[in-house]
Design an enzyme around this catalytic site. Structure first.
Site, PDB file in Angstrom:
ATOM      1  N   ASP A   1      -1.181  -7.749 -18.080  1.00 27.60           N
ATOM      2  CA  ASP A   1      -1.848  -6.675 -18.817  1.00 27.60           C
ATOM      3  C   ASP A   1      -3.230  -7.176 -19.268  1.00 27.60           C
ATOM      4  OD1 ASP A   1      -2.789  -4.735 -20.459  1.00 27.60           O
ATOM      5  OD2 ASP A   1      -1.019  -4.638 -21.765  1.00 27.60           O
ATOM      6  N   CYS A  43     -18.491  10.114 -13.719  1.00 31.46           N
ATOM      7  CA  CYS A  43     -18.171  10.773 -15.004  1.00 31.46           C
ATOM      8  C   CYS A  43     -19.093  10.310 -16.130  1.00 31.46           C
ATOM      9  CB  CYS A  43     -16.711  10.542 -15.380  1.00 31.46           C
ATOM     10  SG  CYS A  43     -15.590  11.478 -14.342  1.00 31.46           S
ATOM     11  N   TYR A  76     -12.955   9.251 -20.790  1.00 31.79           N
ATOM     12  CA  TYR A  76     -13.125   8.389 -19.606  1.00 31.79           C
ATOM     13  C   TYR A  76     -14.597   8.042 -19.318  1.00 31.79           C
ATOM     14  CZ  TYR A  76     -12.793   7.110 -14.609  1.00 31.79           C
ATOM     15  OH  TYR A  76     -12.893   6.478 -13.394  1.00 31.79           O
ATOM     16  N   ALA A 127      -8.339  15.565  -6.563  1.00 33.39           N
ATOM     17  CA  ALA A 127      -8.303  16.810  -5.773  1.00 33.39           C
ATOM     18  C   ALA A 127      -7.938  16.617  -4.288  1.00 33.39           C
ATOM     19  CB  ALA A 127      -9.632  17.547  -5.913  1.00 33.39           C
TER      20      ALA A 127
HETATM   21  P1  NAD Z   1      -5.967   3.268  -9.542  1.00 31.12           P
HETATM   22  O1  NAD Z   1      -5.364   3.939 -10.721  1.00 31.12           O
HETATM   23  O2  NAD Z   1      -5.292   3.456  -8.227  1.00 31.12           O
HETATM   24  O3  NAD Z   1      -6.146   1.713  -9.803  1.00 31.12           O
HETATM   25  C1  NAD Z   1      -6.433   1.187 -11.058  1.00 31.12           C
HETATM   26  C2  NAD Z   1      -5.447   0.063 -11.303  1.00 31.12           C
HETATM   27  O4  NAD Z   1      -5.736  -0.541 -12.571  1.00 31.12           O
HETATM   28  C3  NAD Z   1      -3.995   0.563 -11.356  1.00 31.12           C
HETATM   29  O5  NAD Z   1      -3.218  -0.061 -10.361  1.00 31.12           O
HETATM   30  C4  NAD Z   1      -3.549   0.179 -12.746  1.00 31.12           C
HETATM   31  O6  NAD Z   1      -2.199  -0.241 -12.813  1.00 31.12           O
HETATM   32  C5  NAD Z   1      -4.495  -0.959 -13.099  1.00 31.12           C
HETATM   33  N1  NAD Z   1      -4.573  -1.146 -14.537  1.00 31.12           N
HETATM   34  C6  NAD Z   1      -4.647  -0.186 -15.503  1.00 31.12           C
HETATM   35  N2  NAD Z   1      -4.581  -0.752 -16.707  1.00 31.12           N
HETATM   36  C7  NAD Z   1      -4.475  -2.089 -16.520  1.00 31.12           C
HETATM   37  C8  NAD Z   1      -4.333  -3.185 -17.399  1.00 31.12           C
HETATM   38  N3  NAD Z   1      -4.294  -3.009 -18.719  1.00 31.12           N
HETATM   39  N4  NAD Z   1      -4.244  -4.416 -16.864  1.00 31.12           N
HETATM   40  C9  NAD Z   1      -4.263  -4.594 -15.518  1.00 31.12           C
HETATM   41  N5  NAD Z   1      -4.360  -3.582 -14.638  1.00 31.12           N
HETATM   42  C10 NAD Z   1      -4.473  -2.347 -15.140  1.00 31.12           C
HETATM   43  O7  NAD Z   1      -7.465   3.785  -9.467  1.00 31.12           O
HETATM   44  P2  NAD Z   1      -8.566   3.579  -8.343  1.00 31.12           P
HETATM   45  O8  NAD Z   1      -8.864   4.906  -7.800  1.00 31.12           O
HETATM   46  O9  NAD Z   1      -8.190   2.489  -7.422  1.00 31.12           O
HETATM   47  O10 NAD Z   1      -9.807   3.146  -9.251  1.00 31.12           O
HETATM   48  C11 NAD Z   1     -10.301   1.816  -9.312  1.00 31.12           C
HETATM   49  C12 NAD Z   1     -11.525   1.775 -10.205  1.00 31.12           C
HETATM   50  O11 NAD Z   1     -12.519   2.663  -9.714  1.00 31.12           O
HETATM   51  C13 NAD Z   1     -11.246   2.221 -11.643  1.00 31.12           C
HETATM   52  O12 NAD Z   1     -12.013   1.451 -12.522  1.00 31.12           O
HETATM   53  C14 NAD Z   1     -11.732   3.652 -11.662  1.00 31.12           C
HETATM   54  O13 NAD Z   1     -12.101   4.064 -12.965  1.00 31.12           O
HETATM   55  C15 NAD Z   1     -12.914   3.562 -10.722  1.00 31.12           C
HETATM   56  N6  NAD Z   1     -13.261   4.870 -10.142  1.00 31.12           N
HETATM   57  C16 NAD Z   1     -12.422   5.438  -9.231  1.00 31.12           C
HETATM   58  C17 NAD Z   1     -12.746   6.677  -8.700  1.00 31.12           C
HETATM   59  C18 NAD Z   1     -11.858   7.353  -7.684  1.00 31.12           C
HETATM   60  O14 NAD Z   1     -12.201   8.453  -7.238  1.00 31.12           O
HETATM   61  N7  NAD Z   1     -10.727   6.785  -7.280  1.00 31.12           N
HETATM   62  C19 NAD Z   1     -13.926   7.312  -9.090  1.00 31.12           C
HETATM   63  C20 NAD Z   1     -14.749   6.705 -10.038  1.00 31.12           C
HETATM   64  C21 NAD Z   1     -14.413   5.466 -10.536  1.00 31.12           C
END
Ligand code: NAD
Length: 340
Positions: free
Chosen positions: A58, A124, A153, A197
């Site tokens: 974590d 965002c 966020y 989406a």
């Molecule tokens: P995701 O939810 O699939 O992956 C994020 C991971 O972070 C998850 O596996 C989650 O378990 C882990 N996590 C959350 N809290 C945690 C903690 N306390 N300790 C350790 N791990 C933790 O999301 P994603 O789509 O792979 O996004 C990855 C990054 O990209 C994020 O920072 C997200 O904000 C950013 N992002 C994604 C998108 C998108 O469209 N997917 C768009 C903008 C930004």
């Protein structure tokens, strides 16, 4: 304090969608010393590799960030508590608590002498006032200020960008930041409430096809516009930005904007089906319009995300279709064994 290893690369959020793909791609590119970290238990990771050091930690906790960063040469911090509009509109405090992850990771990176640190920010962060029309306003990097980010966020992302900037300016930690615009592809969350989406629409179209109930629920009027970046482009962009001298946060997104209705048209075409559309006007729908202005990335990197939406959706649809069929089969076998 540990000495940075010549080539230990750390990816946080590695159990998730983009982090899992990033580990796979670094591995394929010959990064042999990889540490993958996520809060999820290892068996729940989207992708996991036995020749990688996989840690379930974590990262809200400072001591776990120390463990994650020890000996690292480079860190990609992708861990965050996030999801699609349905999740971020109802979990603002949880989203903002991701500030702990980036803050502790930056401190640990500094302490362990990490040579480069990547932060995944988001579209965002942009000022909501510039996203009121449905005509997909293209957002330039400067449009994040004056600040009026997505509540919860988006504010966390904007604050964490600034934290990265100040760690670079004040402590000399080389930080790089990309503002991702909606990323989609195989291994992305597709059910459970955190899906975005493209995955949600693929799943709904597939469920309609498999069940024979030819209807689909669409959140909002369907006129909202967005652009969607295929995962391969996201990975290429992360690599280019990480290796570049670009110090400020830069857009990493597709500039092919579509309305949600057009997105549904495309998925219906892949599925070979036409559905009756039911609009849920009170559902979370986010800003009216948003697109990525790619002039800066074009100028600085001579490249922009360029996978056609139809092509990326086709691959995503196929992957989600397989997941839906697998889920249906496991449900059928559970019901059958309960009946025996
Ligand atoms: P995701 O939810 O699939 O992956 C994020 C991971 O972070 C998850 O596996 C989650 O378990 C882990 N996590 C959350 N809290 C945690 C903690 N306390 N300790 C350790 N791990 C933790 O999301 P994603 O789509 O792979 O996004 C990855 C990054 O990209 C994020 O920072 C997200 O904000 C950013 N992002 C994604 C998108 C998108 O469209 N997917 C768009 C903008 C930004």
């Amino acid at each position: 304090m540990s000495q940075p290893s010549q080539n230990l690369t750390v990816v946080t959020g590695a159990g998730g969608f983009i982090g899992g793909h990033l580990v796979a791609s670094l591995r394929a590119r010959g990064h042999f010393r990889l540490r993958a970290v996520d809060v999820k238990p290892l068996e729940e990771w989207e992708q996991r590799f036995d020749d990688v050091e996989n840690l379930s930690l974590d990262l809200n906790l400072k001591e776990n960030c120390e463990t994650a960063a020890a000996g690292a040469n480079e860190i990609y911090n992708l861990a965050a508590n996030m999801g699609g509009m349905g999740f971020i509109e109802h979990n603002k405090a949880l989203c903002m608590l991701s500030v702990l992850i980036n803050t502790h990771m930056l401190q640990a990176a500094r302490r362990h002498g990490v040579s480069r640190y990547f932060y995944s920010s988001s579209a965002c962060v942009y000022n909501g006032d510039r996203q009121k029309t449905f005509e997909a306003p293209s957002l330039k990097e400067e449009d994040a200020y004056p600040a009026m980010a997505e509540d919860g966020y988006g504010w966390e992302k904007l604050f964490s960008e600034r934290m990265c900037r100040h760690f670079r300016e004040d402590f000399g930690l080389a930080t790089r930041m990309a503002r991702f615009h909606n990323v989609y592809g195989p291994f992305g969350t597709w059910e459970g409430g955190r899906e975005k989406a493209p995955a949600a629409i693929c799943r709904k179209v597939i469920e309609a096809k498999l069940s024979g109930k030819h209807e689909i629920e669409i959140w909002g009027s369907g006129d909202q516009t967005r652009s969607f970046m295929y995962i391969d482009d996201c990975l290429k962009g992360i690599d280019l930005i990480m290796r570049s001298d670009i110090l400020d946060a830069i857009n990493l997104g597709s500039s092919e904007a579509v309305s949600i209705n057009q997105l549904v048209d495309k998925v219906e075409a892949i599925a070979g089906i036409k559905l009756k559309r039911n609009y849920k006007l009170d559902a979370p729908k986010g800003v009216n319009g948003r697109n990525s202005d790619n002039k800066l990335i074009q100028k600085l990197l001579g490249w922009e995300p360029n996978t056609a939406l139809a092509a990326g959706l086709e691959k995503t649809y196929r992957w989600i279709y397989d997941q839906c069929v697998r889920r249906q089969q496991s449900h059928t076998s559970t019901v059958a064994s309960a009946a025996n």
